[in-house]
Design a protein around this motif. Structure first.
Motif, short mmCIF file in Angstrom:
data_model
loop_
_atom_site.label_atom_id
_atom_site.label_comp_id
_atom_site.label_asym_id
_atom_site.label_seq_id
_atom_site.Cartn_x
_atom_site.Cartn_y
_atom_site.Cartn_z
N SER A 77 0.80 -1.22 0.00
CA SER A 77 0.00 0.00 0.00
C SER A 77 0.84 1.27 0.00
CB SER A 77 -0.92 0.00 1.22
OG SER A 77 -0.16 -0.10 2.42
N GLY A 78 2.12 1.15 -0.27
CA GLY A 78 2.97 2.32 -0.27
C GLY A 78 3.41 2.69 1.14
N PHE A 79 4.45 3.53 1.23
CA PHE A 79 4.98 3.89 2.55
C PHE A 79 4.09 4.97 3.16
CE2 PHE A 79 7.88 5.45 5.72
CZ PHE A 79 8.52 4.29 6.13
N PRO A 80 3.62 4.78 4.39
CA PRO A 80 2.71 5.75 5.02
C PRO A 80 3.37 7.12 5.18
CG PRO A 80 2.75 3.67 6.23
CD PRO A 80 3.88 3.62 5.25
N GLU A 81 2.65 8.14 4.82
CA GLU A 81 3.20 9.50 4.91
C GLU A 81 3.51 9.89 6.34
OE1 GLU A 81 1.06 12.55 2.96
OE2 GLU A 81 0.94 11.51 1.02
N GLU A 82 2.72 9.37 7.29
CA GLU A 82 2.94 9.76 8.68
C GLU A 82 4.24 9.20 9.25
OE1 GLU A 82 0.15 6.12 8.71
OE2 GLU A 82 0.43 7.97 7.54
N LEU A 83 4.87 8.24 8.56
CA LEU A 83 6.13 7.68 9.02
C LEU A 83 7.34 8.32 8.34
CD1 LEU A 83 5.25 3.86 9.20
CD2 LEU A 83 4.99 5.63 10.95
N ILE A 84 7.10 9.21 7.39
CA ILE A 84 8.19 9.89 6.69
C ILE A 84 8.60 11.13 7.49
CG2 ILE A 84 8.80 11.16 4.60
CD1 ILE A 84 6.94 9.32 3.06
N ILE A 85 9.90 11.35 7.61
CA ILE A 85 10.41 12.51 8.32
C ILE A 85 10.76 13.59 7.30
CG2 ILE A 85 12.23 13.39 9.83
CD1 ILE A 85 12.38 10.63 11.08
N ASN A 86 9.94 14.62 7.25
CA ASN A 86 10.17 15.73 6.34
C ASN A 86 10.85 16.88 7.06
OD1 ASN A 86 9.13 15.39 3.55
ND2 ASN A 86 7.22 14.85 4.60
N GLY A 87 11.81 17.49 6.38
CA GLY A 87 12.41 18.71 6.90
C GLY A 87 13.46 18.53 7.97
N LEU A 107 11.33 13.49 -4.45
CA LEU A 107 10.42 12.44 -4.89
C LEU A 107 10.28 11.32 -3.87
CD1 LEU A 107 11.43 12.20 -8.67
CD2 LEU A 107 9.57 13.53 -7.63
N LEU A 108 11.37 11.03 -3.17
CA LEU A 108 11.38 10.01 -2.11
C LEU A 108 11.83 10.69 -0.82
CD1 LEU A 108 13.06 7.10 -4.11
CD2 LEU A 108 10.63 7.31 -3.54
N PRO A 109 10.92 11.40 -0.15
CA PRO A 109 11.34 12.29 0.95
C PRO A 109 11.92 11.60 2.17
CG PRO A 109 8.94 12.15 0.79
CD PRO A 109 9.49 11.47 -0.42
N SER A 110 11.82 10.27 2.25
CA SER A 110 12.45 9.59 3.39
C SER A 110 13.96 9.44 3.19
CB SER A 110 11.81 8.22 3.61
OG SER A 110 11.89 7.44 2.44
N TYR A 111 14.46 9.78 1.99
CA TYR A 111 15.89 9.65 1.70
C TYR A 111 16.56 11.02 1.72
CZ TYR A 111 15.33 4.76 0.36
OH TYR A 111 15.08 3.41 0.37
N ASN A 130 24.58 13.26 12.29
CA ASN A 130 23.83 14.17 13.15
C ASN A 130 22.48 14.45 12.50
OD1 ASN A 130 22.94 17.04 14.05
ND2 ASN A 130 24.48 16.47 15.56
N VAL A 131 21.39 14.20 13.23
CA VAL A 131 20.03 14.39 12.71
C VAL A 131 19.27 15.33 13.64
CG1 VAL A 131 17.85 13.28 12.10
CG2 VAL A 131 20.02 12.09 11.68
N VAL A 132 18.84 16.48 13.09
CA VAL A 132 17.99 17.40 13.83
C VAL A 132 16.58 17.26 13.27
CG1 VAL A 132 17.59 19.78 14.55
CG2 VAL A 132 19.93 18.97 14.15
N LEU A 133 15.67 16.73 14.06
CA LEU A 133 14.30 16.53 13.62
C LEU A 133 13.56 17.86 13.55
CD1 LEU A 133 13.41 13.29 15.65
CD2 LEU A 133 14.27 13.49 13.31
#
Length: 359
Positions: A77-87, A107-111, A130-133
């Motif tokens: 069903s595709g990757f759920p948008e709520e699990l993608i970290i944008n920004g 196009l693949l915002p999880s990458y 280093n990841v700043v959410l």
């Protein structure tokens, strides 16, 4: 007289017991169907956690880091948008204080990608992610050493028939040869993929369809790992790293990559494989989320899932001719079991219509 009274009493008791037993069975039977209360079990709510997947190598960029949140996911069903970290703001720094900021894929915002050609992994350097959410939370990885890797000397392919007709294809067993250095403490991981010929609709000798013959990629598991603890300084000969399926007659194109690992990365991938390969019996421990080397900056006990790695890479390619497989015998033996209806575009999510170039 006393004997007669005793016999009558015993007979009466027996009949009373039988009636009581019949009534009990009837009561249990009716209760089974009419008096069952539905029990609402509480659903365990697990807080979403950061998941990190990626590495930097000594090959030229690009390098990718995948960032997601843990949660329910169905591949169909595709990757759920709520699990993608944008920004998120994602950087990698080496022990010489060189830093590069990664770019989020539109196009693949999880990458998130390292595209700067000047930032290339170097053997002997340590790298920190280093990841700043978006909410300001900061995660950092433990510094990861990029170790040298022995050259991958040779890859081979051996044809193996499936055990009877079990619905499984024949295969080419992919084997590698390399030589472990004399110094103890080397760890390896192998990653393999192959482009395999596929037919759809019918076989090419009986069809003029231009979209019914193609090459489809197949990938190995990422958990083929080895420590040199027992083979230090010796040859690693004929190690099996992949089974490439045979669905049609034709050439196969195989690439094997040999990665170096740190000791921590080896332990992570070993644990990952142990959990993946469990049989699922009642006596197996329940699967647990596998924590890696990324933690909350403010609290080192709060760990993310996944692993940020650094590896040197040695790679080899092989073209398997496939000219020893007799066409008609292959089709007759398998009764065209691996020729689905339709065309390549309608059947396979990944395919190329011509053999891969520059192999």
């Amino acid at each position: 007289m006393k004997k007669v009274v005793t016999q009558r009493y015993t007979e009466k008791t027996r009949r009373y017991t039988e009636v009581l037993l019949i009534f009990s069975v009837y009561f249990c039977f009716t209760s089974l169907f009419s008096c069952v209360d539905e029990v609402q079990l509480p659903i365990r709510q697990v807080q979403a956690r950061l998941v990190v997947d990626g590495l930097i190598t000594d090959e030229p960029p690009p390098y990718s880091i995948k960032l997601t949140l843990s949660g329910a996911y169905s591949s169909g069903s595709g990757f759920p948008e709520e699990l993608i970290i944008n920004g998120a703001v994602v950087t990698i720094t080496d022990n010489n204080d060189r830093t590069v900021q990664l770019e989020q894929d539109p196009l693949l915002p999880s990458y998130y990608w390292v595209r700067d050609p000047a930032f290339r992994g170097q053997v002997g350097h340590r790298y920190t992610l280093n990841v700043v959410l978006p909410d300001g939370t900061v995660f950092v990885s433990a510094p990861e050493l990029l170790r040298a890797v022995a050259p991958l000397e040779q890859i081979q392919a051996e044809y193996r028939l499936a055990n009877g007709y079990s619905g499984q294809p024949d295969l080419y067993n992919i084997l590698i040869n390399t030589h472990d250095p004399a110094m103890l403490g080397d760890y390896y991981r192998w990653s393999t993929y192959s482009y395999v010929p596929r037919w759809t609709g019918t076989d090419p000798r009986h069809s003029t369809c231009t979209l019914c013959s193609c090459w489809v990629p197949y990938y190995s598991q990422l958990t083929s790992v080895l420590s040199d603890a027992l083979i230090n300084g010796n040859r690693i000969s004929r190690r099996s790293v992949f089974d490439s399926p045979v669905y049609a007659v034709g050439k196969q194109y195989v690439e094997v990559r040999q990665y170096s690992l740190s000791r921590a990365a080896y332990q992570y991938w070993t644990l990952f494989e142990e959990q993946r390969s469990r049989t699922g019996s009642l006596f197996d421990p329940q699967p647990a989320s596998i924590e890696g080397n990324v933690h909350l900056q403010a609290d080192t006990t709060v760990l993310a899932l996944g692993y940020f790695g650094a590896s040197a890479v040695s790679r080899q390619r092989l073209v398997i001719p496939g000219d020893t497989i007799q066409y008609d015998r292959f089709l007759n033996r398998l009764n065209k079991a691996f020729i689905p209806s339709g065309t390549c575009p309608s059947t396979f999510t990944e395919f190329i219509l011509a053999p891969p170039a520059s192999w």
